[in-house]
Design an enzyme around this catalytic site. Structure first.
Site, short mmCIF file in Angstrom:
data_model
loop_
_atom_site.label_atom_id
_atom_site.label_comp_id
_atom_site.label_asym_id
_atom_site.label_seq_id
_atom_site.Cartn_x
_atom_site.Cartn_y
_atom_site.Cartn_z
N SER A 86 0.83 -1.20 0.00
CA SER A 86 0.00 0.00 0.00
C SER A 86 0.87 1.26 0.00
O SER A 86 1.65 1.47 -0.93
CB SER A 86 -0.96 -0.04 1.19
OG SER A 86 -1.93 0.97 1.09
N ASP B 288 -10.20 -5.07 -3.98
CA ASP B 288 -9.54 -4.22 -3.00
C ASP B 288 -10.48 -3.05 -2.72
O ASP B 288 -10.84 -2.31 -3.64
CB ASP B 288 -8.20 -3.73 -3.57
CG ASP B 288 -7.35 -2.95 -2.56
OD1 ASP B 288 -7.94 -2.27 -1.70
OD2 ASP B 288 -6.12 -3.02 -2.66
N HIS C 46 -7.33 -5.77 0.57
CA HIS C 46 -6.22 -4.80 0.51
C HIS C 46 -4.98 -5.24 1.29
O HIS C 46 -3.86 -5.20 0.77
CB HIS C 46 -6.68 -3.43 1.02
CG HIS C 46 -5.64 -2.38 0.92
ND1 HIS C 46 -5.11 -1.96 -0.30
CD2 HIS C 46 -4.97 -1.68 1.87
CE1 HIS C 46 -4.19 -1.03 -0.08
NE2 HIS C 46 -4.09 -0.86 1.22
#
Length: 276
Positions: free
Chosen positions: A121, A217, A247
């Site tokens: 991320s 996601d 995610h």
């Protein structure tokens, strides 16, 4: 404000634990149990493991331990302001987060001849930004790279609350992640600034790249990784879709796939960069 260094136990190649200083300096707030940086000393090929926004090294600990089982030395820095107190988070900037990764690279480079950077991320965004700046890593592995965060992009930062409620971690299976219950609006704004500044630098990245992304996601659109694959300047690049994770994929069903694909990638390209 008083700044203190925090020490933590890490396991050496011999299996013994010793104390070392956390490279991250925090304010007077102690590090939350389990949120510490960790260093697993193994071979001469290293993996610098970067957690995401409002997360901690805990979210990548399990994959880090498995990378170490493959013989890689692993260092996971705790990004500035994470894993202590939300007031600490509130004062952190994108440059502070970059510096946390730089210090992690310096720590790992004392042990390793070649280093690969793995980011989840925002950790992937930081990895991309630093690779574009010339951090001498041998390759980059991104996991659900944050090049867009629609929930934050929809906010008007001129009139939104000072603290934003944080949703439960986006994980398909039942899993625990250390996060703050709220996110300072200024921190969300810093994340968006980091993204805006990183996107134009992607063509400058020339190192081998493995782009891992979840098919579903709810935080970062999978199209971010499609865009990354098209835009990154690397000639050696490939994407791999994770079919059974959301995610926070390092804590989800595809954890073994992440370990397998990353280990293969690192083993493949470390053969080209080793000097010994």
């Amino acid at each position: 404000m008083i700044h203190t260094r925090n020490s933590f136990a890490v396991q050496s190649q011999t299996g013994f634990y010793f104390e070392m200083e956390d490279e991250m300096m925090s304010m007077s707030y102690p590090v939350l149990p389990g949120a510490e940086a960790f260093f697993l000393e193994r071979g001469s090929v290293g993996i610098l493991l970067c957690h995401g926004f409002n997360a901690t090294p805990q979210s990548v600990r399990a994959v880090g331990e498995r990378f170490a089982e493959h013989g890689f030395s692993v260092y996971a820095p705790r990004l500035h302001g994470h894993g202590t107190d939300v007031r600490d988070f509130e004062t952190a900037t994108a440059e502070d987060w970059k510096q946390s990764v730089r210090e992690g690279f310096a720590q790992l480079s004392r042990q390793c001849e070649s280093i690969f950077i793995v980011g989840q991320s925002m950790g992937a965004t930081l990895a991309l930004a630093l690779a574009a700046e010339g951090l001498p890593v041998a390759g980059i592995i991104t996991i659900n790279a944050a090049l867009s965060v629609p929930a934050y992009e929809a906010l008007s930062f001129t009139d939104c609350p000072v603290y934003l409620p944080e949703s439960p971690p986006d994980i398909k299976q039942t899993a625990f992640e250390i996060i703050y219950d709220v996110v300072p609006a200024v921190s969300a704004s810093e994340l968006l600034r980091l993204i805006r500044e990183t996107i134009p630098t992607l063509p400058a990245i020339q190192i081998p790249a493995l782009i891992l992304y979840s098919a579903e996601d709810h935080v970062v659109p999978p199209t971010c990784s499609d865009y990354l694959h098209r835009t990154i300047g690397s000639t050696d690049k490939r994407s791999y879709c994770l079919l059974d994770s959301y995610h926070v994929a390092t804590l989800d069903h595809d954890q073994e796939t992440i370990i397998r694909e990353t280990a293969y990638f690192v083993e493949q390209y470390s053969q080209l960069t080793r000097t010994g």
